[in-house]
Scaffold this active site. Structure first.
Site, mmCIF file in Angstrom:
data_model
loop_
_atom_site.group_PDB
_atom_site.id
_atom_site.type_symbol
_atom_site.label_atom_id
_atom_site.label_comp_id
_atom_site.label_asym_id
_atom_site.label_seq_id
_atom_site.Cartn_x
_atom_site.Cartn_y
_atom_site.Cartn_z
ATOM 1 N N GLU A 180 -0.011 -9.968 11.820
ATOM 2 C CA GLU A 180 -0.003 -9.549 10.422
ATOM 3 C C GLU A 180 1.415 -9.218 9.966
ATOM 4 O O GLU A 180 1.810 -9.520 8.839
ATOM 5 C CB GLU A 180 -0.907 -8.311 10.266
ATOM 6 C CG GLU A 180 -1.052 -7.819 8.844
ATOM 7 C CD GLU A 180 -2.039 -6.659 8.740
ATOM 8 O OE1 GLU A 180 -2.520 -6.176 9.789
ATOM 9 O OE2 GLU A 180 -2.333 -6.241 7.609
ATOM 10 N N ASP A 198 0.770 -1.249 0.000
ATOM 11 C CA ASP A 198 0.000 0.000 0.000
ATOM 12 C C ASP A 198 0.803 1.303 0.000
ATOM 13 O O ASP A 198 0.736 2.100 -0.908
ATOM 14 C CB ASP A 198 -0.944 0.020 1.215
ATOM 15 C CG ASP A 198 -1.903 -1.159 1.216
ATOM 16 O OD1 ASP A 198 -1.694 -2.093 0.421
ATOM 17 O OD2 ASP A 198 -2.858 -1.143 2.005
#
Ligand SMILES: *[C@@H]1O[C@H](CO)[C@@H](O)[C@H](O)[C@H]1NC(C)=O
Ligand SMILES: *[C@@H]1O[C@H](CO)[C@@H](O)[C@H](O)[C@H]1NC(C)=O
Length: 817
Positions: A787, A590
């Site tokens: 994560e 991102d």
């Protein structure tokens, strides 16, 4: 207690949303019909059918009046649960999950056992049991089991109703077009205790120690909101009962006596809730019997079935993911590896519903493409977000709490792992993804199907754009399947090799005749052992996959000649569409630093993915006998490899870079050291003899750049933006990227002769140890896998549990790449 009681009385009742419609569908493999396919819930079973039976579990403590406001149901990082984990889970058989609800002082175990038989996907049994975490403290909990039937059919409570609650087994019978006739029975363990004494106990004595119930009529599409209906029922009733105790001098009754379901059902109810109140240890069972199977299940089914399930799980696990000798002194790492594999599989969900797509949206720098696309539609923009037809998807999920839905680029990694365990299951899931490829060849990168899935996504992220791509990882699942097929074919003629049996190198391998091959005996290998089935499957996915590939080449093409760029191939340059000023969400990385957005950008990661896509398509085409395609994919692959060097290698910086357009409107390299710079290596596109491999390995191994004691970091520690801003891809360690690096080292650069072979081998050993040890250490410390990991401290960061691609650690441990 007093102020809590007041708050409870004042708690507004919620308004519930309106229904949506849905359509019938398909499912082929009966052993995959039932599952923990509501992974967003702590425990939610359903079949792989659009409108059918949905079950769930809700609990809260009855020590105070506030707990019901944070009743447990959907996985939520805010619940303060210290880990919930399937310790063993086999998608075809069932499993065991342990939840440590420390705030409520209860350790809960959920067991799920499928019982095959009949013609409707079989029966199942579930056991929910609990015990205090701290036996010196009170542990009083109320558990609510619910089951609701959506769509056609009906469900009835057979047990006679009683306004004060029920004792003994509670029986339901039901029927639906897909499941046919069935019964559900809820059975208490006779040892269960309820709180019997306490403030005002005598007033409530008729109801104490009973099982309470309620039946609701739920409109289509609303069953997922069952928790709201159920807690509202309890609260509404409690608000009436507690009215007389508003006066502080009266003292409030114990919550165990008042937070109870209404013991009423409506005619035509299709949702039933069954509530039990416990004091201390408890256990209860739920049995679903499919009539066509003729089963009579009882507690012995679970008493015997669960140990048998665990034993078969453990046998399959130790052949599939063997513990390497270097870790044999650490038996807890085996349980860890089992748990993360089980959670990946226990995180598989079945999703059905509409999604939101906007066919008109485009950023300024992407608008030229849009003009082309719109010509087909007569030049007019077909703008605005629309709801699509409902679709279905069986998919693994990255995180049960935070991302409980399908993600395109994660799924390729998930399927590598799932396919190693159960080949055919990985193909079932892949088939559902392939079915989502539209006529143009596009698939939305995030699959948010239906209201329930949408309820977990902020509105600004719900809309999917048909010009946007995502790293094309799905072909990994296909080539891994082909590799298993080839390995099996070798095995059946010559006996298994060590690699085929998943054994460590150097071990003595007994030669089995094919009949005793564990591969042939495992239920999830039918597509491996039956070559015809394999070819049929591959042929059925080949055409849509190719359409998907063509869509990538057509829609993500970059400009070469416009900026006088010199490259061997005039066509093979690529640019992600749909980037913003600051983010390239489509790339999956991102906020990784890039140049300024412009139609003249070329993205290194995308051309590398396209090289990978072409290579895997070449292999697939070869395997299914599409010779012409095989040649043409090979030519594109070669052109891409040439162009990666011609367009993206910066001699000055000695690294691969993006290409942008500078202020003078000239083409210029845009270089940010990090994962991006090593993509041609990560995807094994560089030959081991490449002169560019040395500088890449230097960057990888340099502690000032990518190397950390916990794995490779996403951005160089020396980069000015390291750790800055939202710091998502600006330093933290991602496990799937480390997996790619390890795979490249293990399969290519340490395996094949070349000037850097020895170096690659050393880096491989060190990196593997760093990644495994840190993820394991953090799991032990926190109860979760995460994560991402901090590249300075190694600490887990962001969503947890993140048993999507972080679970690849099991493959890394077993060196299955
Ligand atoms: C359902 O499965 C059958 C058999 O595999 C197939 O022929 C049919 O097209 C499928 N239907 C749908 C709606 O996918
Ligand atoms: C529930 O079903 C079981 C098994 O069929 C039966 O033995 C029992 O009597 C039933 N109980 C009630 C309360 O209907």
């Amino acid at each position: 207690m007093r102020s809590q009681l007041l708050e409870l009385l004042l708690w507004p009742l919620l308004l519930l949303a309106v229904p949506v419609l849905s359509l019938p569908s398909n499912n082929s493999d009966p052993s995959l019909l039932w599952g923990a396919y509501r992974p967003n819930l702590y425990f939610g079973l359903r079949p792989r059918l659009p409108q059918s039976l949905m079950t769930g579990l809700i609990w809260f403590n009855t020590i105070d009046y506030m707990s019901i406001r944070s009743a447990r149901h959907a996985c939520d990082q805010g619940d303060g649960i210290e880990g919930y984990s399937w310790t063993e889970f086999d998608p075809r058989k069932g499993g065991v999950q342990v939840l440590k609800d420390t705030p409520n002082n209860v350790k809960i175990t959920t067991e799920f056992l499928k019982v095959p038989g009949g013609s409707n996907g079989g029966s199942w049994a579930a056991r929910i049991r609990g015990e205090p975490i701290n036996p010196a403290m009170p542990s009083r909990t109320s558990f609510i089991w619910y089951h609701g039937l959506e769509g056609l059919g009906g469900i009835d409570m057979e047990t006679d109703e009683d306004e004060n609650g029920l004792e003994g087994d509670i029986n339901f019978s039901g029927s639906s077009p897909d499941l046919d006739d069935f019964t559900i029975r809820i059975v208490d363990d006779p040892k269960n205790q309820a709180l019997t004494s306490g403030p005002h106990a005598h007033i409530f004595e008729d109801r104490i120690g009973k099982t309470h119930f309620a039946g609701f009529r739920i409109a289509p599409g609303q069953m997922w909101q069952a928790k709201d209906w159920i807690t509202q029922n309890i609260l509404k009733r409690a608000q009436g009962i507690l009215e007389p105790y508003r006066d502080p001098s009266a003292g409030a009754p114990d919550p165990s006596f008042t937070l109870q379901l209404s013991d009423e059902t409506l005619t035509g109810s299709n949702l039933f809730a069954i509530q039990k109140m416990f004091d201390g240890e408890f256990s209860f069972d739920v049995f679903f019997e499919s009539a066509s199977a003729g089963h009579k299940l009882d507690s012995s089914t679970l008493d015997e079935g669960i140990p048998a399930l665990l034993s078969s799980f453990n046998t399959h696990f130790s052949t599939t993911f063997p513990l390497p000798a270097s870790y044999s002194s650490l038996p807890t790492i085996q349980s860890f590896s089992k748990a993360i594999t089980s959670n990946l599989m226990g995180g598989i969900g079945y999703f059905y519903g509409t999604s939101i797509v906007d066919r008109g949206f485009a950023y300024e720098w992407d608008q030229d493409d849009e003009a082309d696309d719109d010509e087909e539609e007569g030049g007019g923009k077909v703008g605005g977000a629309r709801l699509t037809e409902p679709r279905e998807l069986l998919s693994a999920t990255p995180s049960r709490s935070f991302f409980p839905r399908g993600f395109y680029w994660d799924e390729g990694f998930h399927l590598l792992h799932i396919g190693a365990w159960d080949n055919d299951l990985s193909l079932e899931i892949l088939k559902d993804w392939i079915n989502l490829i539209d006529e143009d060849g596009w698939v939305a990168r995030e699959q948010i199907l239906g209201e329930e899935a949408r309820s977990r996504v902020p509105a600004e992220f719900q809309t999917q754009i048909p010009t946007n791509a995502n790293p094309p990882t799905l072909t990994m699942a296909v080539t891994a399947f082909i590799a298993r097929l080839k390995a099996f074919q070798r095995t059946s003629s010559t006996g298994p090799s060590d690699a085929e049996l998943g054994m460590d190198h150097g071990m003595q391998i007994p030669i089995h005749p094919p009949s005793s091959d564990p591969l042939s005996q495992f239920a999830g290998n039918e597509y491996i052992t039956n070559p015809e089935l394999a070819q049929t499957y591959l042929r059925s996915i080949y055409t849509p996959l190719k359409r998907h590939y063509d869509w990538f080449r057509r829609t993500q093409r970059g400009q070469i000649k416009q900026y006088g760029r010199r490259a061997r191939s005039r066509t093979e340059g690529y640019r992600w569409r749909g980037r913003s000023q600051t983010h390239v969400l489509t790339s999956g990385m991102d906020d990784y630093p890039r140049g300024s957005p412009s139609a003249g950008e070329l993205h290194l990661d995308l051309i590398s993915w396209m090289g990978f896509f072409s290579r895997t398509m070449r292999e697939i085409a070869g395997f299914v006998g599409e010779r012409e395609d095989e040649v043409s994919f090979g030519e594109i692959e070669k052109a891409i490899l040439g162009n990666i060097d011609d367009l993206h290698w910066s001699e000055e910086n000695q690294m691969y870079c993006d290409v942008g357009v500078n202020d003078e409107d000239e083409s210029a390299h845009v270089c940010h050291k990090g994962y991006l710079s090593i993509f041609p290596f990560l995807l094994s596109l560089l030959p081991p003899s490449s002169p560019h491999l040395g500088p890449i390995l230097d960057m990888v191994r340099d502690p000032d750049h990518l190397w950390s004691p916990y794995g490779l970091r996403s951005l160089s520690a020396s980069h000015p933006e390291f750790g800055q801003g939202e710091n998502y891809w600006k330093g933290p360690i991602w496990i799937q990227m480390n997996y790619l690096a390890l795979k490249a080292l293990h399969d290519t650069y340490a395996a094949e002769p070349g000037p850097y072979q020895e170096r690659a081998r050393e880096i491989y050993e060190e990196l593997r140890k760093n990644v495994v040890d840190n993820v394991f250490k953090e799991y032990t410390r926190t109860g979760y896998v995460w994560e991402q990991y901090d590249s300075i401290t190694g600490e887990g960061r962001r969503s947890h549990p993140f048993t999507g691609w972080t679970s690849l650690v099991s493959l890394i441990l077993a060196e299955k790449y």
